[in-house]
Scaffold this motif. Structure first.
Motif, PDB file in Angstrom:
ATOM      1  N   ASN A 404      -1.888  -9.647  11.419  1.00 22.92           N
ATOM      2  CA  ASN A 404      -3.064  -9.682  10.543  1.00 22.92           C
ATOM      3  C   ASN A 404      -3.468  -8.306  10.020  1.00 22.92           C
ATOM      4  O   ASN A 404      -4.638  -8.069   9.726  1.00 22.92           O
ATOM      5  N   LYS A 405      -2.512  -7.393   9.934  1.00 22.86           N
ATOM      6  CA  LYS A 405      -2.784  -6.060   9.397  1.00 22.86           C
ATOM      7  C   LYS A 405      -1.935  -5.835   8.140  1.00 22.86           C
ATOM      8  O   LYS A 405      -0.797  -6.287   8.062  1.00 22.86           O
ATOM      9  N   LYS A 406      -2.501  -5.116   7.200  1.00 20.08           N
ATOM     10  CA  LYS A 406      -1.742  -4.730   6.012  1.00 20.08           C
ATOM     11  C   LYS A 406      -0.810  -3.579   6.362  1.00 20.08           C
ATOM     12  O   LYS A 406      -1.134  -2.754   7.221  1.00 20.08           O
ATOM     13  N   LYS A 407       0.353  -3.556   5.700  1.00 14.48           N
ATOM     14  CA  LYS A 407       1.354  -2.538   6.013  1.00 14.48           C
ATOM     15  C   LYS A 407       1.793  -1.796   4.752  1.00 14.48           C
ATOM     16  O   LYS A 407       1.891  -2.389   3.665  1.00 14.48           O
ATOM     17  N   LEU A 408       2.045  -0.514   4.939  1.00 12.32           N
ATOM     18  CA  LEU A 408       2.565   0.336   3.878  1.00 12.32           C
ATOM     19  C   LEU A 408       3.604   1.264   4.494  1.00 12.32           C
ATOM     20  O   LEU A 408       3.389   1.803   5.592  1.00 12.32           O
ATOM     21  N   VAL A 409       4.720   1.435   3.791  1.00 15.67           N
ATOM     22  CA  VAL A 409       5.747   2.384   4.240  1.00 15.67           C
ATOM     23  C   VAL A 409       5.715   3.592   3.300  1.00 15.67           C
ATOM     24  O   VAL A 409       5.831   3.438   2.082  1.00 15.67           O
ATOM     25  N   VAL A 410       5.525   4.762   3.882  1.00 19.02           N
ATOM     26  CA  VAL A 410       5.544   6.010   3.111  1.00 19.02           C
ATOM     27  C   VAL A 410       6.825   6.752   3.474  1.00 19.02           C
ATOM     28  O   VAL A 410       7.021   7.144   4.631  1.00 19.02           O
ATOM     29  N   ALA A 411       7.698   6.903   2.478  1.00 19.67           N
ATOM     30  CA  ALA A 411       8.969   7.607   2.690  1.00 19.67           C
ATOM     31  C   ALA A 411       8.743   9.081   2.390  1.00 19.67           C
ATOM     32  O   ALA A 411       8.612   9.486   1.230  1.00 19.67           O
ATOM     33  N   THR A 412       8.684   9.897   3.432  1.00 16.31           N
ATOM     34  CA  THR A 412       8.361  11.318   3.271  1.00 16.31           C
ATOM     35  C   THR A 412       9.630  12.138   3.037  1.00 16.31           C
ATOM     36  O   THR A 412      10.750  11.663   3.188  1.00 16.31           O
ATOM     37  N   LYS A 413       9.366  13.391   2.638  1.00 12.05           N
ATOM     38  CA  LYS A 413      10.431  14.368   2.403  1.00 12.05           C
ATOM     39  C   LYS A 413      11.388  13.852   1.323  1.00 12.05           C
ATOM     40  O   LYS A 413      12.605  13.958   1.433  1.00 12.05           O
ATOM     41  N   ALA A 414      10.795  13.262   0.292  1.00 12.54           N
ATOM     42  CA  ALA A 414      11.587  12.680  -0.792  1.00 12.54           C
ATOM     43  C   ALA A 414      11.604  13.610  -1.999  1.00 12.54           C
ATOM     44  O   ALA A 414      10.665  14.373  -2.230  1.00 12.54           O
ATOM     45  N   ASP A 415      12.674  13.496  -2.801  1.00 11.49           N
ATOM     46  CA  ASP A 415      12.727  14.247  -4.054  1.00 11.49           C
ATOM     47  C   ASP A 415      12.280  13.368  -5.219  1.00 11.49           C
ATOM     48  O   ASP A 415      12.415  13.753  -6.385  1.00 11.49           O
ATOM     49  N   LEU A 416      11.728  12.200  -4.911  1.00  8.94           N
ATOM     50  CA  LEU A 416      11.202  11.242  -5.878  1.00  8.94           C
ATOM     51  C   LEU A 416      12.286  10.627  -6.749  1.00  8.94           C
ATOM     52  O   LEU A 416      11.998   9.968  -7.740  1.00  8.94           O
ATOM     53  N   ASN A 417      13.513  10.792  -6.388  1.00 10.01           N
ATOM     54  CA  ASN A 417      14.609  10.137  -7.094  1.00 10.01           C
ATOM     55  C   ASN A 417      14.828   8.758  -6.478  1.00 10.01           C
ATOM     56  O   ASN A 417      15.490   8.616  -5.465  1.00 10.01           O
ATOM     57  N   GLU A 418      14.245   7.758  -7.103  1.00 11.96           N
ATOM     58  CA  GLU A 418      14.236   6.428  -6.512  1.00 11.96           C
ATOM     59  C   GLU A 418      15.628   5.791  -6.512  1.00 11.96           C
ATOM     60  O   GLU A 418      15.820   4.726  -5.928  1.00 11.96           O
TER      61      GLU A 418
END
Length: 459
Positions: A404-418
């Protein structure tokens, strides 16, 4: 003159039970073991030395309510009345122990290990009652839970004797409607007299005293019945998850004893006796703090949680490139816009594989994400198997905590190249669970505002 009501009914039947220490703490044997053996305290001390910050979220505490004052044996005297009537006052009641939630606190370290409420003063002549004992009010942070425990020393000895088998360390207790019945050792009905001039043996041979004592027994039974009713504590403890307008009573002090002015009858003109004050009660409790934050940052060691928290908040956690940089929880406050309330994010020490079995420091801090509205899983894209790392975090946190919790994944140390292979694989996995994912580079402040926006939406 003593007044007594109807003799109280018998105490509600007490159910005697026996629970293992593991079952009493709902199967959480690892955290229980660490607090009773001193391992948790050692971890906290080490963390305080490294981070130069005092934080404590588990604490034993001994609480004692005050003893009631004794009743007085006194007679009115003046120049015209050399042999006046009895005028001995009652003893004051012993002090109570209360607990109250106070905003602005975020640690239990300011609490002492032991508190003793004041004793009631003895009664005096001229019908003066004794002063009540001083009450104690414990001030604790929001999110504190308090549970009754036996004497920690005896439990520690049992753990050692049974070679850490917590399922074999048994606790015996009486239950009344899911409340633990506590006991104070004191005199039985009809006892607890204080005699002046004539001793107890002399008085108990007199019919006038025995007749009086039968009436006093009823009064004593009423007091003991009231004590038994008050001296109970919920078996699952008390969860102080919001500020309390009024302090919550934990332990009630002893009733003051009656002075001899209460015992004047047609048969007893000069009562040279009074009653002792009733004893207080002493018990041990375990206080556990579960920090109240809107979101929890969860990641492996060196995943970039502290750097991320520093970028999005006003907090200043320690940042480094070694594992277990964060050794104590940190809460950051995030302000989005002036017209919106800020929200809070808790950064807990890095989770490692096996944290749910008490490896590393995981279990010491997983409690701090149990009350959050949402969980932010921080995964570093520098590592080869980002999906495996996320799966490790999910496994150690457990389905129950994520429910019952909302989840978010934050991918750190990224160069923003998806289109990056590592990020693409991680995104496909997160999308399959219908979670949200966002790549960020906290050091360059890239996607930080978007991250704050997504967190705000979770709250």
């Amino acid at each position: 003159m003593i007044r007594t009501g109807i003799k109280p009914p018998g105490l509600r039947e007490i159910t005697k039970i026996q629970l293992s220490l593991k079952d009493y703490f709902l199967g959480d044997e690892y955290r229980t073991h660490s607090i009773f053996t001193g391992v948790h305290a050692d971890r906290m001390r080490n963390a305080q030395k490294v981070e130069n910050k005092t934080f404590e979220d588990l604490r034993f505490i001994r609480l004692g309510s005050g003893k009631g004052g004794n009743g007085s044996v006194s007679f009115f005297r003046d120049s015209h009345t050399p042999f006046g009537p009895p005028d001995g006052g009652d003893g004051g009641d012993g002090g109570n122990i209360y607990i109250q939630v106070v905003e602005g606190l975020n640690s239990l370290h300011r609490l002492n290990k032991s508190y003793q409420a004041g004793y009631g003063e003895s009664g005096k002549g001229s019908q003066l009652d004794g002063k009540n004992g001083r009450d104690i009010i414990l001030e604790v942070p929001i999110g504190t839970t308090i549970r009754w425990i036996p004497d920690p020393v005896s439990i520690r000895r049992s753990i050692r004797r049974l070679k850490d088998r917590l399922d074999m360390v048994n606790l015996k207790m009486g239950l009344v409607n899911n409340e633990i019945q506590l006991y104070r050792e004191d005199y039985q009905p009809g006892d607890g007299w204080i005699f002046k001039e004539r001793d107890e043996e002399y008085q108990r041979e007199r019919d006038y005293f025995n007749n009086l004592n039968e009436r006093v027994k009823v009064y004593d039974e009423e007091i003991i019945f009231e004590e038994r009713t008050n001296d109970r504590f919920p078996i699952l403890g008390i969860d102080l998850n919001k500020p309390t307008l009024q302090p919550v009573l934990l332990l009630k002090g002893g009733k003051g004893g009656m002075g001899n002015m209460n015992f004047l009858t047609k048969d007893i003109r000069n009562p040279r006796f009074s009653k002792r004050g009733r004893n207080g009660i002493q018990e041990y409790f375990l206080l556990e703090l579960k920090l109240i934050a809107d979101l929890g940052l969860i990641g492996l060691p060196n995943a970039g949680k502290s750097t991320l928290l520093r970028s999005i908040s006003k907090a200043s956690p320690r940042v480094g490139h070694w594992e277990f940089t964060t050794l104590q929880p940190t809460i950051g406050t995030i302000q989005t816009t002036i017209d919106k309330e800020p929200f809070t994010v808790a950064d807990i020490p890095g989770i490692i594989r096996g944290a749910s079995q008490n490896k590393g420091m995981g279990l010491d801090f997983l409690r701090h994400i149990e009350r959050t509205k949402g969980m932010v899983f921080v995964v570093s894209l520098e590592l080869e198997d980002a999906v495996g790392d996320l799966q490790t975090l999910m496994q150690e946190v457990g389905d129950k905590r994520m429910q019952n919790k909302k989840k978010l994944v934050v991918a750190t140390k990224a160069d923003l190249n998806e289109s990056s292979g590592n990020y693409h694989v991680l995104k496909d996995y997160v999308d399959s669970m219908s979670w949200k994912i966002l790549p960020v580079c906290a050091k360059q402040d890239e996607n930080i505002q978007k991250c704050i926006k997504l967190m705000s939406e979770m709250v």
